[in-house]
Write a protein that holds these residues in place. Structure first.
Motif, PDB file in Angstrom:
ATOM      1  N   ALA A  76      35.106  73.974 129.563  1.00  0.00           N
ATOM      2  CA  ALA A  76      35.515  73.606 130.928  1.00  0.00           C
ATOM      3  C   ALA A  76      34.371  73.799 131.922  1.00  0.00           C
ATOM      4  O   ALA A  76      34.449  73.346 133.064  1.00  0.00           O
ATOM      5  N   GLY A  77      33.285  74.507 131.488  1.00  0.00           N
ATOM      6  CA  GLY A  77      32.114  74.646 132.361  1.00  0.00           C
ATOM      7  C   GLY A  77      31.893  76.037 132.898  1.00  0.00           C
ATOM      8  O   GLY A  77      31.185  76.221 133.893  1.00  0.00           O
ATOM      9  N   LEU A  78      32.472  77.024 132.223  1.00  0.00           N
ATOM     10  CA  LEU A  78      32.314  78.393 132.707  1.00  0.00           C
ATOM     11  C   LEU A  78      31.626  79.235 131.626  1.00  0.00           C
ATOM     12  O   LEU A  78      32.193  79.443 130.554  1.00  0.00           O
ATOM     13  N   ALA A  79      30.404  79.649 131.876  1.00  0.00           N
ATOM     14  CA  ALA A  79      29.637  80.407 130.870  1.00  0.00           C
ATOM     15  C   ALA A  79      29.402  81.831 131.344  1.00  0.00           C
ATOM     16  O   ALA A  79      29.253  82.087 132.539  1.00  0.00           O
ATOM     17  N   LEU A  80      29.373  82.749 130.382  1.00  0.00           N
ATOM     18  CA  LEU A  80      29.157  84.168 130.688  1.00  0.00           C
ATOM     19  C   LEU A  80      27.939  84.689 129.938  1.00  0.00           C
ATOM     20  O   LEU A  80      27.824  84.484 128.723  1.00  0.00           O
ATOM     21  N   VAL A  81      27.032  85.333 130.667  1.00  0.00           N
ATOM     22  CA  VAL A  81      25.942  86.081 130.024  1.00  0.00           C
ATOM     23  C   VAL A  81      26.430  87.519 129.964  1.00  0.00           C
ATOM     24  O   VAL A  81      26.513  88.193 130.985  1.00  0.00           O
ATOM     25  N   PRO A  82      26.790  87.998 128.758  1.00  0.00           N
ATOM     26  CA  PRO A  82      27.440  89.311 128.693  1.00  0.00           C
ATOM     27  C   PRO A  82      26.475  90.461 128.931  1.00  0.00           C
ATOM     28  O   PRO A  82      25.248  90.301 128.855  1.00  0.00           O
ATOM     29  N   GLU A  83      27.064  91.618 129.213  1.00  0.00           N
ATOM     30  CA  GLU A  83      26.271  92.837 129.343  1.00  0.00           C
ATOM     31  C   GLU A  83      25.559  93.079 128.008  1.00  0.00           C
ATOM     32  O   GLU A  83      26.077  92.720 126.954  1.00  0.00           O
ATOM     33  N   HIS A  84      24.389  93.652 128.034  1.00  0.00           N
ATOM     34  CA  HIS A  84      23.581  93.945 126.841  1.00  0.00           C
ATOM     35  C   HIS A  84      23.180  92.678 126.084  1.00  0.00           C
ATOM     36  O   HIS A  84      22.909  92.718 124.889  1.00  0.00           O
ATOM     37  N   ARG A  85      23.222  91.529 126.782  1.00  0.00           N
ATOM     38  CA  ARG A  85      22.630  90.268 126.323  1.00  0.00           C
ATOM     39  C   ARG A  85      23.289  89.639 125.092  1.00  0.00           C
ATOM     40  O   ARG A  85      23.605  88.480 125.088  1.00  0.00           O
ATOM     41  N   ARG A  86      23.422  90.397 124.008  1.00  0.00           N
ATOM     42  CA  ARG A  86      24.093  89.883 122.810  1.00  0.00           C
ATOM     43  C   ARG A  86      23.544  88.548 122.302  1.00  0.00           C
ATOM     44  O   ARG A  86      24.287  87.606 122.025  1.00  0.00           O
ATOM     45  N   ILE A  87      22.231  88.468 122.202  1.00  0.00           N
ATOM     46  CA  ILE A  87      21.627  87.292 121.571  1.00  0.00           C
ATOM     47  C   ILE A  87      21.694  87.460 120.050  1.00  0.00           C
ATOM     48  O   ILE A  87      21.947  88.554 119.552  1.00  0.00           O
ATOM     49  N   PHE A  88      21.457  86.364 119.329  1.00  0.00           N
ATOM     50  CA  PHE A  88      21.488  86.445 117.858  1.00  0.00           C
ATOM     51  C   PHE A  88      20.094  86.845 117.388  1.00  0.00           C
ATOM     52  O   PHE A  88      19.177  86.033 117.372  1.00  0.00           O
ATOM     53  N   THR A  89      19.957  88.123 116.987  1.00  0.00           N
ATOM     54  CA  THR A  89      18.624  88.649 116.704  1.00  0.00           C
ATOM     55  C   THR A  89      18.028  88.097 115.408  1.00  0.00           C
ATOM     56  O   THR A  89      16.831  88.151 115.204  1.00  0.00           O
ATOM     57  N   ASP A  90      18.873  87.581 114.513  1.00  0.00           N
ATOM     58  CA  ASP A  90      18.324  87.044 113.253  1.00  0.00           C
ATOM     59  C   ASP A  90      18.051  85.541 113.357  1.00  0.00           C
ATOM     60  O   ASP A  90      17.625  84.917 112.383  1.00  0.00           O
ATOM     61  N   LEU A  91      18.265  84.959 114.522  1.00  0.00           N
ATOM     62  CA  LEU A  91      17.897  83.551 114.728  1.00  0.00           C
ATOM     63  C   LEU A  91      16.646  83.491 115.602  1.00  0.00           C
ATOM     64  O   LEU A  91      16.356  84.434 116.340  1.00  0.00           O
ATOM     65  N   THR A  92      15.923  82.374 115.528  1.00  0.00           N
ATOM     66  CA  THR A  92      14.759  82.216 116.405  1.00  0.00           C
ATOM     67  C   THR A  92      15.226  81.912 117.826  1.00  0.00           C
ATOM     68  O   THR A  92      16.412  81.638 118.065  1.00  0.00           O
ATOM     69  N   VAL A  93      14.264  81.930 118.730  1.00  0.00           N
ATOM     70  CA  VAL A  93      14.560  81.616 120.135  1.00  0.00           C
ATOM     71  C   VAL A  93      15.207  80.238 120.244  1.00  0.00           C
ATOM     72  O   VAL A  93      16.274  80.071 120.851  1.00  0.00           O
ATOM     73  N   VAL A  94      14.577  79.246 119.624  1.00  0.00           N
ATOM     74  CA  VAL A  94      15.095  77.882 119.770  1.00  0.00           C
ATOM     75  C   VAL A  94      16.456  77.734 119.081  1.00  0.00           C
ATOM     76  O   VAL A  94      17.335  77.010 119.582  1.00  0.00           O
ATOM     77  N   GLU A  95      16.657  78.454 117.998  1.00  0.00           N
ATOM     78  CA  GLU A  95      17.975  78.397 117.333  1.00  0.00           C
ATOM     79  C   GLU A  95      19.058  78.993 118.235  1.00  0.00           C
ATOM     80  O   GLU A  95      20.172  78.469 118.324  1.00  0.00           O
ATOM     81  N   ASN A  96      18.724  80.100 118.909  1.00  0.00           N
ATOM     82  CA  ASN A  96      19.676  80.681 119.868  1.00  0.00           C
ATOM     83  C   ASN A  96      20.044  79.655 120.939  1.00  0.00           C
ATOM     84  O   ASN A  96      21.209  79.516 121.305  1.00  0.00           O
TER      85      ASN A  96
END
Ligand code: ATP
Length: 235
Positions: A76-96
């Motif tokens: 619907a167009g609502l995105a959240l950047v959560p606390e402590h980032r929670r990126i996928f550490t086993d994926l590359t930057v571009v994969e994330n």
């Protein structure tokens, strides 16, 4: 664009959020500040569909979206950047970033990747690096870029400057300003109250689960009485 009406969310018998009504207009940067445990994360989670409010409603772009699942909210167009980032550490930057753009078409995704590379030069340099090797500041930029890949109408961020060295805190607030200059709509939770108020069009102060003040960033910066409430205080 976004309105919460009388939102109440509980954890068991504890009401972490009580009767919270706020709004975010198109193109506004709205700050949400308050001490530890005030309910800021609970409020973002209740809007994004991560938590189910027990009463009240969330209205987004004129539709009642209360309790909708997070993936539906993202579409619907609502995105959240959560606390402590929670990126996928086993994926590359571009994969994330590609994961972040999963809701948009492949052709549009290519353009968005270019846009992110321009907006975050640090990430362009580390495109194929595993995200687990990024510094805290780089990881925060990736978390924000990943959220932007979904082309959100409203971007919510939870404590983007948390745990960063002072120079990187500066970078986060510069980024908020540049997103604001692009006309994006933001709702940002920050404990760094003064800095957040400086870049906010409007802000709300939350304490013990309730809104205790609202106003323009400039107005709230003048409220020295409130600073005792939210700077280094408890909920
Ligand atoms: P912080 O800046 O420390 O993250 P916050 O303003 O985001 O604080 P919340 O994390 O929303 O506050 O927490 C609000 C209240 O709800 C606090 O009293 C907290 O202890 C409680 N709380 C948060 N998460 C849970 C949970 N999963 N179970 C029970 N209580 C919770």
């Amino acid at each position: 664009m976004l309105e919460t009406v009388g939102l109440t969310t509980t954890y068991g018998s504890i009401a972490a959020l009580r009767d919270v009504s706020l709004s975010v207009g198109e193109g506004e940067v709205v700050g949400l500040i308050g001490p530890n445990g005030a309910g800021k994360t609970t409020l973002l989670g209740s809007i994004a569909g991560l938590l189910q409010p027990v009463s009240g409603s969330v209205v987004f772009e004129g539709s009642d979206v209360t309790g909708n699942a997070p993936d539906k909210m993202l579409k619907a167009g609502l995105a959240l950047v959560p606390e402590h980032r929670r990126i996928f550490t086993d994926l590359t930057v571009v994969e994330n970033l590609k994961v972040g753009g999963i809701t948009v078409g492949a052709s549009e995704r290519a353009g968005l990747l270019e846009e992110m590379a321009d907006l975050f030069p640090v990430l362009r340099d580390k495109w194929e690096t595993s995200a687990g090797f990024l510094s805290g500041g780089e990881a925060q930029q990736l978390a924000i870029a990943r959220a932007l890949m979904s082309k959100p109408r409203l971007l919510m961020m939870d404590e983007p400057s948390l745990g960063l060295a002072p120079v990187l805190v500066d970078l986060v607030f510069e980024l908020i300003e540049s997103l604001r200059n692009q006309g994006r709509t933001l709702l940002v939770v920050e404990q760094n109250a003064t800095r957040m108020l400086e870049v906010s069009d409007r802000a709300y102060v939350l304490r013990s689960g309730e809104l205790v003040a609202e106003g323009t960033g400039a107005e709230l910066l003048e409220r020295s009485d409130l600073f005792d409430t939210f700077v280094g205080g408890t909920s």
